[in-house]
Design a protein around this motif. Structure first.
Motif, PDB file in Angstrom:
ATOM      1  N   ARG A   1       0.818  -1.204   0.000  1.00  8.60           N
ATOM      2  CA  ARG A   1       0.000   0.000   0.000  1.00  8.60           C
ATOM      3  C   ARG A   1       0.856   1.261   0.000  1.00  8.60           C
ATOM      4  O   ARG A   1       0.492   2.287  -0.574  1.00  8.60           O
TER       5      ARG A   1
ATOM      6  N   THR B   1      -6.786  -7.885   1.397  1.00  6.21           N
ATOM      7  CA  THR B   1      -6.621  -7.527   2.811  1.00  6.21           C
ATOM      8  C   THR B   1      -6.249  -8.715   3.685  1.00  6.21           C
ATOM      9  O   THR B   1      -5.961  -8.551   4.870  1.00  6.21           O
ATOM     10  N   GLU B   2      -6.228  -9.926   3.113  1.00  2.35           N
ATOM     11  CA  GLU B   2      -6.085 -11.134   3.950  1.00  2.35           C
ATOM     12  C   GLU B   2      -4.640 -11.588   4.141  1.00  2.35           C
ATOM     13  O   GLU B   2      -4.396 -12.735   4.541  1.00  2.35           O
TER      14      GLU B   2
ATOM     15  N   THR C   1      -3.143  -4.464   1.405  1.00  4.24           N
ATOM     16  CA  THR C   1      -3.495  -3.301   2.216  1.00  4.24           C
ATOM     17  C   THR C   1      -4.418  -3.716   3.357  1.00  4.24           C
ATOM     18  O   THR C   1      -5.047  -4.778   3.293  1.00  4.24           O
ATOM     19  N   HIS C   2      -4.465  -2.913   4.412  1.00  4.15           N
ATOM     20  CA  HIS C   2      -5.412  -3.202   5.486  1.00  4.15           C
ATOM     21  C   HIS C   2      -6.816  -2.743   5.116  1.00  4.15           C
ATOM     22  O   HIS C   2      -7.805  -3.331   5.530  1.00  4.15           O
ATOM     23  N   GLN C   3      -6.905  -1.670   4.312  1.00  5.52           N
ATOM     24  CA  GLN C   3      -8.218  -1.140   3.953  1.00  5.52           C
ATOM     25  C   GLN C   3      -8.199  -0.631   2.509  1.00  5.52           C
ATOM     26  O   GLN C   3      -7.470   0.320   2.197  1.00  5.52           O
TER      27      GLN C   3
END
Lengths: 193, 193
Positions: B71, B110-111, B94-96
């Motif tokens: 990200r 996100t996983e 990415t986390h979000q």
């Protein structure tokens, strides 16, 4: 006129020693596993490597007239037992010369890096001065005394340890296009500065 | 089946970015100064390099089916203005996921790193997955997901900055003998793991 050449076996991620002085078996493995013998100046000690690496190393030994090392490496190796594998004169930069080495291939210089390089150049008598990577190479680089960098790039990732030059606190230093020899377990690179 | 290949332009002292995000002009200079044009997927953007480097880069573009980035790089480049120079699908770990990128070449996962590599492999459709060095490459290495490392070794000493893989906290990782192409201002190396 000879050149001042810093040299090292280095991992692909840029380390000349692994974490906690580890990794030397991997970094110098290319000097031990091959079919071609290269005699050293230490009695009975023979290196075994690929023909391509032997050619590079022999050319390097022939072109080198003196070696410059720091006191740390000298102590770590106990003065290579009295004879450096290279066989020629070795200049050691130190704050205080050790006793008992008067009649030896080792010359101790206390007046700093410029004096040490000057003395090594005299002893090299027109051939190259080899400088070990790490602290000595960094001091030569900072003083603008290096003419070339020779890297034996070993296909291993060490993930930490002692970096080639460390943080030298200069602007980036541009090198020229290298001579390259691809061998088994090592890629030999020689860059002009 | 395609391979997962980490790649980077790296200084001889092992950095993929200089101190304070500096040095990119030096690290990527080999893509700018030559006589051979290589078209990118970004409209109007042409790279100019030596014929030897162009041959390496074109082969790499042809063999690559998807790219995996983090990200941080996605944000730093503002999603490459909507189109990565490579032109194919890009997976971003990415986390979000950001809003507004639904209809784009970018896929957000996100996983975690294994899911991201899995998705990139699907999108690559039998060709290679290219992974940018730094954080993503380190995560792939730690998870045992890398098949090869591709280094564009640039003849410059940066003296500090972002190391290729950082401290990855594993035992040393041995690589194989590299394919080597010597070019102007860069040496292209590709190591199997």
């Amino acid at each position: 006129m000879g050149e001042v050449v810093a040299g090292a076996s280095m991992s692909l991620d840029g380390f000349v020693a692994g974490p906690g002085e580890s990794g030397f078996d991997l970094l110098f493995g290319w000097m031990g596993g091959g079919t071609e013998e290269v005699q050293t100046a230490q009695s009975g000690r023979v290196l075994r490597m690929s023909p391509a690496s032997a050619k590079v190393l022999r050319a390097q030994l022939e072109s080198t007239g003196a070696i410059l090392v720091g006191r740390r490496l000298f102590d770590l190796t106990s003065g290579w037992g009295g004879m450096h594998p290279f066989g020629g004169p070795v200049v050691v930069l130190t704050h205080q010369p050790p006793a008992g080495w008067e009649d030896s291939p080792f010359t101790f210089v206390t007046e700093g890096i410029e004096a040490a390089v000057e003395r090594a150049k005299e002893l090299a008598d027109g051939r190259d001065v080899g400088v070990n990577a790490g602290e000595m190479a960094r001091q030569c680089l900072q003083a603008g005394l290096l003419d070339a960098v020779r890297i034996d790039l070993v296909p291993v990732l060490l993930g930490g340890g002692v970096p080639l030059f460390g943080e030298f606190g200069l602007d980036p230093v541009r090198l020229g296009t290298p001579d390259v020899t691809v061998s088994e377990g090592v890629t030999h690179l020689r860059y002009p500065i």
